[in-house]
Design a protein around this motif. Structure first.
Motif, short mmCIF file in Angstrom:
data_model
loop_
_atom_site.label_atom_id
_atom_site.label_comp_id
_atom_site.label_asym_id
_atom_site.label_seq_id
_atom_site.Cartn_x
_atom_site.Cartn_y
_atom_site.Cartn_z
N ALA A 181 7.43 -20.40 -18.33
CA ALA A 181 8.14 -21.42 -19.10
C ALA A 181 8.48 -22.65 -18.26
O ALA A 181 8.55 -23.77 -18.78
CB ALA A 181 9.41 -20.82 -19.70
N ASP A 182 8.67 -22.45 -16.95
CA ASP A 182 9.00 -23.58 -16.09
C ASP A 182 7.77 -24.31 -15.55
O ASP A 182 7.90 -25.23 -14.73
CB ASP A 182 9.88 -23.13 -14.91
CG ASP A 182 9.17 -22.14 -13.98
OD1 ASP A 182 7.99 -21.78 -14.24
OD2 ASP A 182 9.79 -21.72 -12.98
N GLY A 183 6.58 -23.92 -16.00
CA GLY A 183 5.36 -24.60 -15.59
C GLY A 183 4.72 -24.06 -14.35
O GLY A 183 3.64 -24.52 -13.96
N LEU A 186 -1.10 -30.48 -12.94
CA LEU A 186 -1.04 -29.36 -12.00
C LEU A 186 0.08 -28.40 -12.36
O LEU A 186 1.09 -28.81 -12.96
CB LEU A 186 -0.83 -29.88 -10.58
CG LEU A 186 -1.98 -30.66 -9.95
CD1 LEU A 186 -1.52 -31.35 -8.67
CD2 LEU A 186 -3.17 -29.75 -9.68
N PRO A 187 -0.05 -27.12 -11.99
CA PRO A 187 1.09 -26.22 -12.11
C PRO A 187 2.30 -26.80 -11.36
O PRO A 187 2.14 -27.52 -10.37
CB PRO A 187 0.59 -24.93 -11.45
CG PRO A 187 -0.90 -25.00 -11.55
CD PRO A 187 -1.24 -26.45 -11.41
N ALA A 188 3.49 -26.49 -11.85
CA ALA A 188 4.69 -27.16 -11.35
C ALA A 188 4.88 -27.03 -9.85
O ALA A 188 5.34 -27.97 -9.19
CB ALA A 188 5.92 -26.61 -12.09
#
Length: 391
Positions: free
Chosen positions: A309-311, A342-344
């Motif tokens: 959920a936070d990426g 990009l992923p977080a």
């Protein structure tokens, strides 16, 4: 669909084995193993064979050319992809003109990728259509002749992320697929190395209902240029499985089914009242079915490693191993250098046009055992592959 699948069995075993050898040949014994053993296998895979066996693994695929640096689907973008060393160039996404020519645009709606909005003579062509169930407003290739489209010039599609690319707005025209096939031969001669392309049939159900079927047009051109065989340097892809099944009956090229988010449904399934989603297609049963008429899948990267959920990235799924078990290769999409894509945990700051830690993200995805990746930044992908294989 069942009949198409049965007919699609012709030459499937040999063709799938050919593509599988690029993954399971020299490196087959080490798939899924970490560290140096896996890297050693990946180095040797793809060497010394014909067709897809000749491609390095993991394969670096220039997404719409080098769309991180040039407006997408232009010869400027395609040329630069080769200059940077891409193993394969996605040239291009194929959509038809009113008079039946295939041209390379990301979508049939061209308001965001050309200067058509600035052309007063075409102001009356702006309209709203329902494209795969979604109302879409703009200008559509099927409402233009090829001669009219050739008067337009390409522009950067996402200028907020790539302001530097706008320098090249207006420089290149829209290429046709036939021009791409000629360009492929010219570049192969010029560079002394086989150039590979990876075209996609876009919205084939939508266009077939308009009387502009894509697959027959693609097959006709491939046959004209002698590029319809299993060792031909042309990989065909589509988000609609029935388009790939149709192509499987027309040509012997390597074929790849593209897969969007798990909860989505291919539009040909929607039209046929087939309730299955992508989640059904990536089960072992679904993958076995795909392997009956295709040689690979092109999943979104989130199907390989989901995001929380936070990426940030969660744990990898079993998709890579499940696909390999039935002889399918995986060419996920799309790696981009800019932060928002990009992923977080790999972002650096919050600027929309700033680069994050793309090398770290590439390494994480390569470690899953994928056989290649689409990227807007072929040079970054090649350096990341070298790091991964030598690490």
């Amino acid at each position: 669909m069942g009949g198409d699948q049965a007919n699609g069995q012709r030459q499937t075993t040999g063709r799938r084995a050919l593509l599988g050898a690029a993954v399971l040949g020299a490196g087959g014994a080490v798939l899924g193993l970490p560290g140096a053993a896996r890297a050693a296998g990946a180095r040797t895979a793809g060497h010394g064979g014909r067709g897809l066996k000749s491609l390095p693994v993991p394969t670096i695929i220039g997404h719409r050319g080098t769309s991180g640096y040039r407006p997408e689907h232009t010869f400027g973008s395609y040329d630069l992809a080769l200059d940077l060393g891409a193993d394969v160039v996605e040239a291009g996404d194929l959509v038809p003109t009113r008079d039946g020519h295939l041209v390379c645009r990301h979508e049939p709606e061209i308001g965001g990728t050309t200067d058509v909005a600035d052309r007063p003579e075409f102001a009356g062509r702006r309209t709203t259509k329902v494209l795969d169930g979604v109302p879409t407003t703009g200008w559509f290739t099927e409402d233009f002749t090829l001669a009219e489209l050739k008067r337009l010039r390409a522009v950067e599609r996402i200028p907020a992320n790539r302001p530097h690319n706008t320098l090249y707005d207006g420089r290149w025209e829209i290429p046709t697929f036939e021009e791409v096939l000629k360009w492929q031969d010219e570049q192969t001669r010029k560079r002394g190395k086989q150039v590979w392309i990876y075209p996609e049939t876009k919205h084939p159900t939508y266009f077939r209902k308009l009387g502009l079927g894509l697959e027959e047009r693609v097959a006709k051109l491939l046959r004209k240029y002698g590029k319809d065989g299993r060792n031909s340097p042309v990989i065909l892809q589509s988000f609609e499985p029935t388009s790939i099944q149709r192509l499987n009956q027309l040509v012997d090229n390597p074929l790849v089914v593209l897969l969007s988010s798990a909860g989505s449904r291919p539009y040909d399934f929607v039209e046929a009242n087939d309730p299955r989603t992508v989640a059904d297609l990536i089960t072992p049963r679904g993958l076995r079915e795909i392997a009956g008429y295709a040689q690979g899948i092109g999943p979104t990267l989130d199907l390989v490693i989901p995001r929380k959920a936070d990426g940030t990235l969660a744990e990898p799924t079993s998709l890579v191993s499940d696909a390999h078990k039935v002889g399918l290769v995986l060419h996920p999409y799309t790696m981009r250098n800019e932060n928002p894509f990009l992923p977080a945990e790999y972002r650096k700051g919050s600027a929309a046009d700033a680069y994050g830690d793309a090398f770290g993200a590439f390494k994480t995805y390569f470690a899953t055992g994928i056989d290649g990746v689409f990227t807007d930044n072929a040079d970054t992908g090649l350096l990341a592959r070298a790091d991964f294989l030598n690490g």
